[in-house]
Design an enzyme around this catalytic site. Structure first.
Site, PDB file in Angstrom:
ATOM      1  CG  LEU A   1      -1.959  -1.098   1.282  1.00 35.19           C
ATOM      2  CD1 LEU A   1      -2.682  -1.062   2.611  1.00 35.19           C
ATOM      3  CD2 LEU A   1      -2.928  -0.965   0.139  1.00 35.19           C
ATOM      4  N   GLY A   2       1.951   1.212   0.686  1.00 35.64           N
ATOM      5  CA  GLY A   2       2.767   2.410   0.752  1.00 35.64           C
ATOM      6  C   GLY A   2       4.113   2.132   1.366  1.00 35.64           C
TER       7      GLY A   2
ATOM      8  N   GLY B   1       9.688   6.369   5.213  1.00 38.60           N
ATOM      9  CA  GLY B   1      10.651   6.211   6.278  1.00 38.60           C
ATOM     10  C   GLY B   1      10.052   5.618   7.525  1.00 38.60           C
TER      11      GLY B   1
ATOM     12  N   GLY C   1       8.235   2.866   7.416  1.00 38.21           N
ATOM     13  CA  GLY C   1       8.013   1.453   7.155  1.00 38.21           C
ATOM     14  C   GLY C   1       7.150   1.204   5.933  1.00 38.21           C
TER      15      GLY C   1
ATOM     16  CB  VAL D   1       1.584   0.234   5.012  1.00 42.29           C
ATOM     17  CG1 VAL D   1       0.224  -0.181   5.546  1.00 42.29           C
ATOM     18  CG2 VAL D   1       2.259   1.186   5.977  1.00 42.29           C
TER      19      VAL D   1
ATOM     20  CG  ASP E   1       3.371  13.228  10.776  1.00 42.05           C
ATOM     21  OD1 ASP E   1       3.478  14.331  10.223  1.00 42.05           O
ATOM     22  OD2 ASP E   1       3.641  12.160  10.203  1.00 42.05           O
TER      23      ASP E   1
END
Length: 720
Positions: free
Chosen positions: A427-428, A431, A433, A435, A548
């Site tokens: 999925l993505g 930095g 990790g 997913v 964030d």
């Protein structure tokens, strides 16, 4: 001053044309032009204030209105602010009987505020802050029957807080910060101000105790600011009677004693009480028992040195201590033997999964999590059960490379082999990790984030942090279900949120506009996100700071219900020794299936103070970031289109500056909001309300920003 007024009247008498053509309101306004010292600033500010005009209604800074059908328009507003004008405030302005709003802030007006000014009985808003006015508050101030807003901050006004303020029955905002007021504050002022919503008397010289009856300001909201004075004595318990949405700022005073834990006082953070050396108790890290304990210890030692010291310990106490020591040693020995045999039993077990595939391919790649690096050994089913019972202690503490899959949520059941054999979609990557979307055997999708390797010396810290995150339960926060720990692999398993992120809903792919969200949907997203963030700040086990907040970390389900993701993730990355970038991740959600993720290169949602290196995140950082998300929902514009010049820039983001400038210059709302929202005529008042909330969140000074609970409460009032 007298000479200048004589000059003004002489000017009127010698100009016959003026005397017969200009309205009486215009003549009164010319007193302001005459009271200002000459120079370039004056010429610029009054460039079109022409004596030959029949009416002043077209002059810069002047607003007029037809107050009756039979009369000409009358002056209702004066706004000559931030023009660097130097002069005095003429008493003739009091002749403007229909004047409602006087705004002369940000100049250099000197002298006292004239008593006659308040003959303008329609005045309801007086903004004279940022000048050099002196003297005391005129008693006639509260003869105004409709006065609601008084801002005289940052002047040189003196004297005590006058008791006649209790006559300002309609007052909503009283801002007197940054003056030279001093002395005591009389009882009886605040109970009479039933409509007061904002009170700021900071940065003065008040040196009395805080009045007990200040707790009767039942309409107060935002921040009660009493900081930077010389208030003494204890904090009244009655302050806890103020609404729970009120934040306190009592910093830099001489307050003493224990902080009462009543009502709204119990909700305050330590910042509210800083720099009061004699204050103690929660939330300060200063115990009120220290002095008492020291005295008690001294007394005990004195007594021990007398009688008890001579006799020594009683035999029964000596035996009890010896038995306790023996039991402790035996327990430690049993623990060591247990872990030795457990490691020995698991030694040599190979990787129990099989499969092919290459880790971390592109977004269209279907892989198996069995393609993860093969671990030294997996725990048996028995050891997995044991680790769940003892709270996730497991055996992956850094010794033998063994791993544990631990379910945090009791209602969530998963086997390690099932997880590793399941089909997974990338999925993505960031930095923070990689997913994956993983579909379990029962058809339920979950999101799995790989945190990488490292952190073997900080296993207990990692588990404590993960379990604290797992205890967070809120309908607007992504739920962490389980985690896996081994020396060379860390996984987080959470709910999969099906409809992608708010960033995708607003901007679509490759940055192309896709602002099709209706106002009701945007308001729903804003309210839900605010509730979730307020929960993290106020009610979660750790009172988390997210650090964030941005659209890509706000996930949406099929009903556009928002979910906050990635909270606590930076802390976990630090523990595991990974190197997070400024780009966000997608724990618990992602963009639509099989699409590669375009990650932000620069996080433009950070608060100005967050751009300095080594600054620790605070909840007010989150408030600022949420305010930017609100502005993006309102305007359809992205902060990513105008990144700051450097990662440590202290400039306010362009989107914030642009909106503030629009409000200051009274730009039409239609030029600022997302064009999609213009189709919903009924939402105009709601949009304006949310704009004001967003601007309060994005104040440059973090202490001025409201708490998230206040923001959430204010959003809940919109549209109801």
């Amino acid at each position: 001053m007298l000479f200048q007024r004589l000059r003004f009247y002489a000017f009127l008498c010698f100009n016959f044309t003026l005397c017969v053509s200009l309205t009486p309101d215009g003549l009164s306004l010319l007193s302001l032009k005459s009271a200002v010292d000459g120079g370039a600033a004056s010429s610029f500010a009054f460039s079109d204030w022409n004596e030959e005009d029949a009416t002043p209604c077209q002059w810069t800074g002047i607003s007029c209105m037809n107050v009756t059908k039979s009369e000409d328009p009358r002056v209702v507003g004066i706004s000559v602010s931030a023009k660097n004008l130097r002069g005095y405030i003429p008493s003739e302005l009091g002749n403007l009987l229909y004047l409602r709003r006087l705004n002369l802030h940000g100049n250099n007006f000197y002298g006292s505020i004239p008593e006659q000014l308040f003959n303008a009985s329609s005045l309801h808003s007086i903004f004279l802050y940022g000048n050099n006015l002196s003297g005391s508050l005129p008693p006639s101030l509260c003869t105004l029957p409709r006065v609601q807003n008084i801002d005289l901050s940052n002047n040189s006004l003196t004297g005590p807080l006058p008791k006649f303020l209790q006559n300002c029955k309609q007052l909503q905002r009283l801002i007197l910060a940054g003056n030279k007021f001093s002395g005591e504050i009389s009882e009886g002022i605040f109970p009479a101000l039933a409509n007061l919503e904002q009170l700021d008397i900071s940065s003065n010289g008040f040196n009395s105790s805080i009045p007990n009856d200040i707790g009767e300001l039942k309409s107060l909201s935002g921040t009660l600011n009493l900081s930077l004075n010389q208030f003494t004595g204890r904090i009244p318990k009655t302050l806890g009677d103020l609404p729970l949405t009120v934040s306190f700022d009592l910093r830099n005073n001489n307050l003493s004693g224990e902080i009462p834990q009543t009502g709204s006082l119990a909700n305050q953070g330590p910042t509210a009480f800083l720099n009061n050396p004699l204050l103690c108790g929660f939330p300060l890290q200063r115990s009120c028992k220290n002095d008492l304990d020291n005295n008690t210890d001294d007394g005990a030692q004195s007594s021990l040195g007398g009688n008890e010291g001579q006799r020594g310990l009683k035999p029964g106490l000596i035996i009890l201590i010896s038995v306790a020591n023996a039991l402790g040693v035996a327990f430690i020995g049993l623990v060591i033997v247990y872990f030795y045999w457990r490691r020995k039993d698991s030694h040599g077990h190979g990787c129990s999964c099989t499969g092919k595939g290459k880790l971390g391919g592109n977004g269209n790649e279907k892989i198996s999590l069995c393609s993860l690096p093969c671990f030294n050994g997996f725990p048996s089913n028995d050891s997995e059960v044991e680790s769940e019972k003892d709270g996730g202690g497991g055996s992956g503490s850094g010794g033998g490379g063994e791993g544990d899959l631990v379910a945090i949520d009791k209602g969530f059941s998963i086997e390690l082999d099932e997880l590793l054999r399941a089909s997974a979609y990338v999925l993505g990557k960031s930095g923070l990790g990689i997913v994956y979307k993983v579909v379990l055997g029962n058809g339920v999708p979950v999101a799995v984030r790989r945190l990488g390797e490292g952190g073997e010396q900080r296993y207990k810290e990692f588990v404590a942090e993960v379990q604290a995150i797992g205890r967070v339960k809120h309908p607007n926060v992504v739920k962490l279900r389980a985690y896996y720990w081994a020396l060379d692999e860390k996984l987080l398993i959470s709910d999969f949120i099906s409809n992608g992120s708010l960033a995708f809903a607003l901007r679509g792919k490759a940055g192309q506009p896709l602002s099709t969200l209706s106002w009701s949907t945007r308001l729903k997203i804003a309210k839900g996100t605010a509730k979730g963030l307020a929960y993290l700040h106020e009610c979660s086990p750790r009172k988390f700071v997210h650090g964030d907040i941005k659209p890509s970390n706000i996930l949406l389900d099929s009903e556009y219900q928002p979910y906050i993701s990635d909270f606590g993730l930076n802390r976990l990355i630090t523990i595991t020794g990974n190197n997070p970038s400024s780009s966000g991740g997608f724990i618990g959600g992602a963009f639509p299936y099989l699409k590669p993720v375009q990650l932000e290169k620069v996080n433009n949602y950070r608060a100005p103070e967050a751009r300095f290196p080594n600054n620790r995140p605070t909840q007010k950082w989150d408030v600022y970031s949420f305010g930017l998300v609100l502005l993006e929902l309102l305007t359809g514009k992205s902060t990513e289109l105008s990144p700051p010049t450097s990662s440590t820039s202290t400039e306010i983001l362009d989107l914030v500056r642009w909106v503030r400038k629009g409000f200051n210059e009274e730009i039409p709302m239609s030029d600022m909001v997302d064009p999609i929202l213009l189709l919903e005529i009924h939402a105009k008042k709601e949009v304006l309300s949310v704009f004001h909330i967003a601007l309060s969140c994005t104040e440059g000074d973090p202490e001025v920003r409201p708490r998230m609970k206040t923001v959430s409460d204010n959003l809940e009032k919109v549209g109801t």
